[in-house]
Design an enzyme around this catalytic site. Structure first.
Site, PDB file in Angstrom:
ATOM      1  N   CYS A  34       0.839  -1.198   0.000  1.00 39.05           N
ATOM      2  CA  CYS A  34       0.000   0.000   0.000  1.00 39.05           C
ATOM      3  C   CYS A  34       0.877   1.252   0.000  1.00 39.05           C
ATOM      4  CB  CYS A  34      -0.909   0.013   1.215  1.00 39.05           C
ATOM      5  SG  CYS A  34      -1.945   1.499   1.295  1.00 39.05           S
ATOM      6  N   LYS A  93       1.680  -9.566  -0.608  1.00 42.77           N
ATOM      7  CA  LYS A  93       1.487  -8.686  -1.767  1.00 42.77           C
ATOM      8  C   LYS A  93       2.381  -7.465  -1.565  1.00 42.77           C
ATOM      9  CE  LYS A  93      -1.974  -6.450  -4.696  1.00 42.77           C
ATOM     10  NZ  LYS A  93      -1.629  -5.031  -4.676  1.00 42.77           N
ATOM     11  N   ARG A 113      -8.665  -2.407  -9.800  1.00 41.10           N
ATOM     12  CA  ARG A 113      -9.548  -1.297 -10.162  1.00 41.10           C
ATOM     13  C   ARG A 113     -10.461  -1.604 -11.343  1.00 41.10           C
ATOM     14  NH1 ARG A 113      -5.171   3.292 -10.771  1.00 41.10           N
ATOM     15  NH2 ARG A 113      -3.912   1.469 -11.325  1.00 41.10           N
TER      16      ARG A 113
END
Length: 345
Positions: A102, A141, A229
């Site tokens: 992130c 991730k 997205r």
């Protein structure tokens, strides 16, 4: 098959990315309906979990129809990460994922998310603390590195595998790129090409069409791909990619009625899970995406985002079906390029 510990996935699985304020159970339900093979929760603060924060605990909700499903956590403190892993295990997800990718400032400044890319030793310690605290398969991730001059993903992949990480998903951008520019999957392919790497490697970034998905699949040779997205307001992308892989043909775009009815299902799942007030309020961010491409839709959208009952919203959705009867959505031609060739320095 692709195996993550004891979990078996189909060949070249399509994963739904963990997205803050998006990848909740209602959204996961409509993505599952349309072919997502593995889905993740929104990322959850380890500090929030151990403080018993209501919002963080709510994100642990998973349902059998979603499986296989993983829960993702983030944090920068070993003890908090270890304790949160124990809490996650109590709800029995299929795996536990750690977010080291992130890029947002409020996460990075706490030494979490992509902020850990500056300190691989810390990343290893945090991951080790989680692995020792749970019997669940642990995956990670992350991103390529902090910036273009400090891409360290090749070392990261080896060290994470060495301590027991079961699979790695890499977003092909650096932290400094945020979500700008193009993702560079050539670095992810280098991980897969490393003969030391045996864990599954998944790519993430810029997958927004069946054509691009097949191009990336054939070009980079990974074990699967994660879609984020592009699935917002368009969960059909999973089934479209699978169909294109199998046949080389594009499915017709979902009809107006399909779009409205899936939007309606998403709404009712949201109300069911979050309650009428929060469920309706948080659904407002999704209408523009579901209705994208309809001409002169602004008036209808303006009404949808101020209504306060599901019945009123249902009535407006019914009006949209009538008002746009016969409308056919057209596909936008996709330009296929090797994105790593254009990745900004």
């Amino acid at each position: 098959m692709v195996n993550i510990g004891p979990l078996s996935l189909p060949d070249f699985p399509l994963l739904l990315a963990p997205m803050e304020d998006v990848s909740d159970p209602p959204f996961r339900a409509v993505c599952k309906d349309n072919g997502a093979d593995l889905m993740y929760s929104e990322f959850i603060s380890s500090e929030g979990l151990i403080r018993d924060a209501i919002k963080s605990r709510k994100k642990l909700d998973i349902f059998d129809y979603e499986r296989p499903v993983g829960i993702q956590i983030f944090g920068g403190d070993e003890e908090a990460m270890a304790l949160s892993a124990k809490i996650v295990e109590t709800v029995q997800p299929d795996l536990l994922d750690i977010n080291f990718g992130c890029p947002v400032k409020k996460v990075v400044t706490k030494g979490a998310g992509a902020g850990v890319l500056k300190d691989i030793d810390l990343m290893v310690r945090l991951t080790t603390a989680v692995i020792k605290s749970t019997s669940l398969p642990v995956t990670v991730k992350t991103r390529l590195g902090w910036d273009h001059d400090s891409i360290n993903i090749l070392e990261v992949a080896e060290r994470l595998q060495d301590i027991g990480v079961q699979a790695l998903t890499v977003h092909g951008r650096t932290r400094c790129q945020l979500y700008k520019g193009h993702s560079d999957w050539s670095w992810i392919a280098k991980i897969k090409d490393n003969p030391r790497i045996t864990m599954p490697i998944f790519g993430n970034g810029d997958i927004d069409s069946p054509e691009k998905a097949l191009h990336y699949k054939n070009t980079y040779g990974l074990d699967g791909m994660m879609i984020g997205r592009a699935a917002i307001g368009y969960p059909w992308i999973f089934r479209e990619i699978k169909h294109y892989f199998a046949t080389g043909e594009l499915l017709p775009s979902p009809t107006l009625k399909e779009r409205v009815e899936l939007c309606r299902k998403h709404l009712h799942k949201s109300v069911e899970w979050k309650g009428p007030h929060t469920g309706i309020f948080e659904m407002r961010r999704h209408y523009a995406n579901y209705l994208k491409g309809l001409p002169n839709i602004k008036e209808f959208r303006a009404r949808l985002v101020v209504l306060n009952t599901a019945e009123e919203i249902d009535a407006v959705l019914d009006e949209i079906i009538v008002a746009y009867d016969g409308f056919v959505f057209e596909r936008t031609p996709i330009e296929i390029i090797n994105y790593h060739e254009k990745c900004p320095v």
